[in-house]
Design a protein around this motif. Structure first.
Motif: not given
Ligand code: PA5
Length: 437
Positions: A81-82, A138, A140, A146, A279, A407
């Motif tokens: 998602g990032s 990111s 988290s 990353p 997801e 997820q």
């Molecule tokens: O949808 C989600 O939560 C995941 O796909 C995250 O975006 C992905 O794991 C990346 O996580 P983060 O943005 O914490 O690095």
């Protein structure tokens, strides 16, 4: 406005089947609005488009302008998602050969979405001696892919321009308070943007996570958000149709939804959509499997399976009414290729007939088909499409009886990887895996 048509599914499910599910879809929409369903601490995306302020957009545009002026390349680091939302929008709006052209402003390149050693090596060679900046994303702040890319590129940038200058060319998008990236950004004095606690990664494209890279690539994020606002304010009918129809098809044994496009610019939109739906819905032993194909390209690879294989699939076709440009097929006096019958016609007319012909053939072959129409491929309609898919996803997940906003399954591979790499804290799992291997 974008629109949806589900007429071509009616051989597989009846109008009555779909109508019977619409009250559930509407109830799911209400659950989202009331915020009393599963995962209700992750509903920040629901009114995000209308809540983004002009000042926030101005700030993102200003940062993008600065990076465009100061850099030849901006590396956007992130995964899942990032990453996928920004990549989807940029690819949808870009000149297909932008990478080979000397455009003004920075080129956006992506990293941290894989652990390919050659990928990182090639990227670092590309950036050697170039003016580059980094947008590290990111939520988290601890994701391995990353983090590795950022460690490498940060060191390289600092070596090239010095630590002080590098810190002006790095933007971090992360949690407001928690995580390694937040601590690092504070320590190094990076410009930062916050991913709100209540917006999950795959629903974050309309936050700085998607908006900053899209603006750096030179596209109009105000129009993208305005399009999303239009869909947010519109009645939920379109989402109800989509959610009810796909759930009716699922209940009729259609376990795989293939998102189809006839426009190479939409390849990554399908990748974003697959993450959003995969997801959100794939859990508790349930969920439509989201797949995608690029037509007509994949008609020459996957077309056979889709036409004649196991009848467990349905298609959702994204069609774009007006192309950005016009190319007409020329006449050739010799006509050795036999193409004069289409001479004088636009390439898009041929593509549209391929699309119509394929839809008819697939419906005849037992593949029900929904159609989503975009009047054109621009920021406004993409904004509408993004919000449409997000809301319909939340509704569909509730109809399926799952929490669409977590997820838990994503953690399993991470635990094994950390154990195999002997990460401190994973000693017991490392020993267990060693016995198995
Ligand atoms: O949808 C989600 O939560 C995941 O796909 C995250 O975006 C992905 O794991 C990346 O996580 P983060 O943005 O914490 O690095």
């Amino acid at each position: 406005m974008i629109s949806i048509c589900n007429k071509s599914v009616l051989g597989t499910v009846s109008e009555k089947d779909i109508e019977a599910l619409k009250p559930q879809a509407l109830a799911a929409a209400q659950t989202l609005e009331k915020g009393d369903g599963a995962g209700n601490d992750f509903l920040g995306w629901l009114h995000l488009p209308s809540e983004i302020t002009a000042a926030e957009l101005d700030d993102i545009n200003a940062t993008a302008r600065q990076l465009r002026q100061e850099c030849d390349y901006v590396v956007v680091i992130g995964i899942g998602g990032s990453y996928l939302g920004a990549k989807a929008v940029i690819e949808a709006l870009s000149d297909n050969f932008a990478a080979y052209k000397q455009n003004e402003g920075a080129k956006v390149v992506f990293a941290g979405n894989n652990i390919g050693e050659d990928y990182l090596y090639d990227l670092m060679r590309l950036l050697e001696g170039k003016r580059f900046g980094i947008v590290v994303i990111s939520k988290s702040g601890t994701t391995t892919e990353p983090a590795i890319a950022f460690r490498l590129l940060k060191a390289m940038l600092e070596k090239q321009v010095g630590k002080a200058e590098a810190s002006k060319l790095i933007v971090a998008i992360t949690d407001a308070k928690r995580g390694a990236l937040r601590s690092l950004a504070t320590q190094e004095g990076y410009k930062t943007y916050v991913i709100a606690d209540n917006v999950g990664g795959r629903f974050s494209v309309l936050t700085p996570v998607g908006l900053l890279p899209v603006a750096i690539a030179g596209f109009d994020i105000n129009a993208l958000v305005a399009g999303a606002v239009e869909m947010e304010k519109a009645p939920a009918d379109m989402m109800v149709d989509y959610a009810a129809t796909r759930n009716a098809l699922y209940q009729a044994g259609k376990k795989v939804e293939i998102l189809v496009n006839y426009n190479p610019n939409l390849h990554f939109l399908a990748e974003w959509w697959k993450q959003l739906y995969g997801e959100s819905e794939g859990k508790d032993g349930k969920g439509i499997f989201p797949a995608s194909v690029d037509f007509t390209t994949d008609l020459h690879s996957m077309g056979q399976w889709i036409q004649d294989g196991e009848r467990t699939i349905f298609e959702t076709v994204i069609t774009v009414e007006r192309q950005r440009n016009e190319v007409v097929i020329p006449t050739d006096n010799a006509d050795l290729d036999g193409l004069n019958y289409i001479a004088g016609r636009r390439v898009d007319e041929v593509n549209k007939m391929a699309e119509l012909g394929t839809r008819l053939a697939h419906v005849d072959g037992g593949v029900p088909c929904m159609l989503i129409t975009l009047p054109a491929l621009n920021e406004k309609y993409l904004g509408q499409l993004i919000y449409f898919f997000e809301k319909a996803c939340g509704m569909s997940g509730y109809m399926l009886g799952v929490n669409p906003f977590n997820q838990p399954g994503v953690e399993a591979y991470k635990r094994n990887m950390f154990a195999l790499l002997n990460k401190p804290g994973y000693e017991a799992q490392s020993a267990e895996l060693a016995k198995r291997l």
